[in-house]
Design a protein around this motif. Structure first.
Motif, mmCIF file in Angstrom:
data_model
loop_
_atom_site.group_PDB
_atom_site.id
_atom_site.type_symbol
_atom_site.label_atom_id
_atom_site.label_comp_id
_atom_site.label_asym_id
_atom_site.label_seq_id
_atom_site.Cartn_x
_atom_site.Cartn_y
_atom_site.Cartn_z
ATOM 1 N N PHE A 13 0.839 -1.192 0.000
ATOM 2 C CA PHE A 13 0.000 0.000 0.000
ATOM 3 C C PHE A 13 0.875 1.244 0.000
ATOM 4 O O PHE A 13 2.025 1.241 0.413
ATOM 5 N N ALA A 14 0.235 2.331 -0.466
ATOM 6 C CA ALA A 14 0.864 3.650 -0.429
ATOM 7 C C ALA A 14 -0.198 4.636 0.004
ATOM 8 O O ALA A 14 -1.269 4.688 -0.582
ATOM 9 N N CYS A 26 4.508 0.721 1.826
ATOM 10 C CA CYS A 26 4.889 -0.386 2.682
ATOM 11 C C CYS A 26 4.299 -1.675 2.145
ATOM 12 O O CYS A 26 3.269 -1.678 1.481
ATOM 13 N N SER A 27 4.988 -2.758 2.400
ATOM 14 C CA SER A 27 4.467 -4.088 2.098
ATOM 15 C C SER A 27 4.423 -4.862 3.403
ATOM 16 O O SER A 27 5.397 -4.871 4.152
ATOM 17 N N ARG A 28 3.279 -5.482 3.698
ATOM 18 C CA ARG A 28 3.128 -6.134 4.980
ATOM 19 C C ARG A 28 2.491 -7.510 4.789
ATOM 20 O O ARG A 28 1.579 -7.677 4.008
ATOM 21 N N VAL A 45 -6.301 0.413 5.383
ATOM 22 C CA VAL A 45 -7.253 1.265 6.082
ATOM 23 C C VAL A 45 -6.794 1.563 7.503
ATOM 24 O O VAL A 45 -7.050 2.637 8.040
ATOM 25 N N ASN A 46 -6.068 0.646 8.121
ATOM 26 C CA ASN A 46 -5.591 0.882 9.478
ATOM 27 C C ASN A 46 -4.566 2.015 9.530
ATOM 28 O O ASN A 46 -4.532 2.797 10.477
ATOM 29 N N GLU A 47 -3.712 2.087 8.509
ATOM 30 C CA GLU A 47 -2.742 3.184 8.450
ATOM 31 C C GLU A 47 -3.452 4.520 8.250
ATOM 32 O O GLU A 47 -3.083 5.532 8.840
ATOM 33 N N TYR A 52 -5.148 9.807 10.382
ATOM 34 C CA TYR A 52 -6.129 10.870 10.623
ATOM 35 C C TYR A 52 -6.438 11.033 12.099
ATOM 36 O O TYR A 52 -6.635 12.156 12.576
ATOM 37 N N ALA A 53 -6.504 9.942 12.823
ATOM 38 C CA ALA A 53 -6.800 10.047 14.254
ATOM 39 C C ALA A 53 -5.677 10.752 15.008
ATOM 40 O O ALA A 53 -5.917 11.436 16.000
#
Length: 420
Positions: A13-14, A26-28, A45-47, A52-53
């Protein structure tokens, strides 16, 4: 609610900022026992939630009533709508992310509750919709796609309050009342803002369409010439029918001052608050009357000289420098001191267990307000605290004075500009 099989997948994801700048890539490899969470392939979505939080914490608190009307009356230029879309996207993502983390941080056994788990997944889905649909907001078409996502989010959250309330009621063994109240205060405050901004932007966009002929009274959701008197009368007609079905009596309401007062405000919010306050006054007044001796009932009927035997609820509406104060005065016997300490807490319903189904209609708030789709909230005890949350969102308040054995005066203060 069930636990999924072991999940093992690779995610690349980026995450980019609203300007398009790449923040990180990152790749996880994920491997865990998980709840039935939606899987997002475009980004982690967790990132996004964490980003934002953590970093956007002040924008939502700086939003005020003037921001709703700053563009003036529709139609609004496309450039202004697009800029508004960018602004509210950041605020909404902040709110959704904060609520998602708060749900995730509940005791694990509560997150396993199917109702709370459902709400959690709805919030994950909403973050995905709002983040993805608003990644590019440069043209009218981009705004139209964003509006579709906002409408989808509003619809998805239709039954969120009763579902969440049921989940907390089923899980009350695992969490204290104080923690519940703090969680729900924050959750409902964020929810009010998210729904308000979403529906307001949807309305602004619709009112600005070339094919529309918008009502000159409205700026988005704001009615610039709202009559509290007319709202009280409409609500009384509805509640009178319900009381007639429940008790065989119709309550009455009279307005002694303020028939000509007009205010700029959100009708949905004021409708919800007044419905809850009038409902409580009507119910208390009728039940107080039914508990009287026949001689006392006859005396009241004779003095009233009208079809409605019980004392009327008297409404006073006064314009102030900062808005409007609405007082509701009833002769419903007042509130006992022990109950007075609990009425602002969630799930503190005054309904007996056997009454909850039979009286659920009177506890059903307007669907346009809470997004309950007409679902019953009877007996859940969210009416007064949710009303106060609506009133306080723009700096208003709800206060009451009660005399046990006599009646209660409720003072609703709403802040609004003198004119627009």
């Amino acid at each position: 609610m069930r636990i999924q099989r072991r999940v093992s997948l690779s995610v690349d994801f980026a995450v980019r900022s609203s300007s398009g700048r790449r923040i990180f890539t990152c790749s996880r490899q994920l491997s865990k026992f998980s709840l039935e969470e939606p899987v997002f392939t475009n980004f982690d979505v967790n990132e996004v939630i964490g980003l934002y939080a953590r970093t956007v914490t002040t924008k939502s608190s700086s939003f005020n009533f003037q921001d709703l009307i700053r563009f003036g009356r529709p139609p609004i230029p496309d450039e202004a709508l697009i800029q508004n879309a960018r602004t509210i996207r950041e605020i909404i993502l902040t709110s959704l992310s904060r609520r998602t983390l708060a749900l995730r941080n509940l005791p694990y056994i509560m997150v396993l509750n199917p109702n709370i788990s459902q709400i959690y997944n709805i919030y994950l889905h909403s973050v995905n919709m709002v983040y993805d649909s608003g990644a590019k907001l440069e043209t009218k078409e981009d705004n139209d796609r964003f509006v579709e996502a906002l409408q989808d989010m509003v619809d998805t959250h239709t039954n969120a309050i009763p579902t969440l309330a049921k989940g907390f009621a089923e899980s009350q063994t695992y969490i204290s009342g104080d923690v519940t109240n703090r969680f729900l205060d924050a959750h409902l405050h964020d929810r009010i803002g998210t729904r308000l901004l979403s529906k307001h932007h949807i309305a602004l966009t619709k009112q600005s369409a070339p094919t529309e002929r918008p009502d000159s009274r409205f700026i988005g959701l704001v009615d610039t010439h709202l009559s509290p008197m007319e709202l009280c009368r409409e609500i009384t007609l509805f509640l009178s029918d319900v009381c007639d079905l429940q008790y065989g009596m119709r309550p009455s309401m009279t307005i002694d001052i303020g028939q000509d007062v007009r205010v700029a405000y959100i009708p949905e919010h004021l409708e919800y608050i007044l419905t809850e306050l009038l409902k409580n006054s009507f119910r208390a007044t009728i039940e107080q009357f039914l508990e009287m001796t026949p001689a006392s009932q006859y005396r009241i009927k004779h003095n009233m000289q009208k079809e409605s035997a019980a004392y009327p609820v008297v409404v006073t509406i006064v314009r102030t420098a900062s808005g409007v104060v609405i007082r509701l005065r009833d002769r419903g016997g007042g509130i006992e001191e022990d109950n007075l300490k609990r009425i602002w807490g969630y799930s503190e319903s005054t309904f007996e267990e056997e009454e909850r189904d039979g009286f659920k209609t009177l506890n059903t708030p307007p669907p346009s307000v809470t997004g309950t789709g007409g679902s019953s909230m009877g007996g859940l005890g969210y009416g007064l605290p949710l009303s106060r949350a609506y009133a306080e969102y723009f700096g208003g308040s709800i206060d009451l004075e009660t005399c046990f054995g006599w009646g209660t005066d409720v003072y609703l203060t709403i802040n609004s500009p003198q004119s627009i």
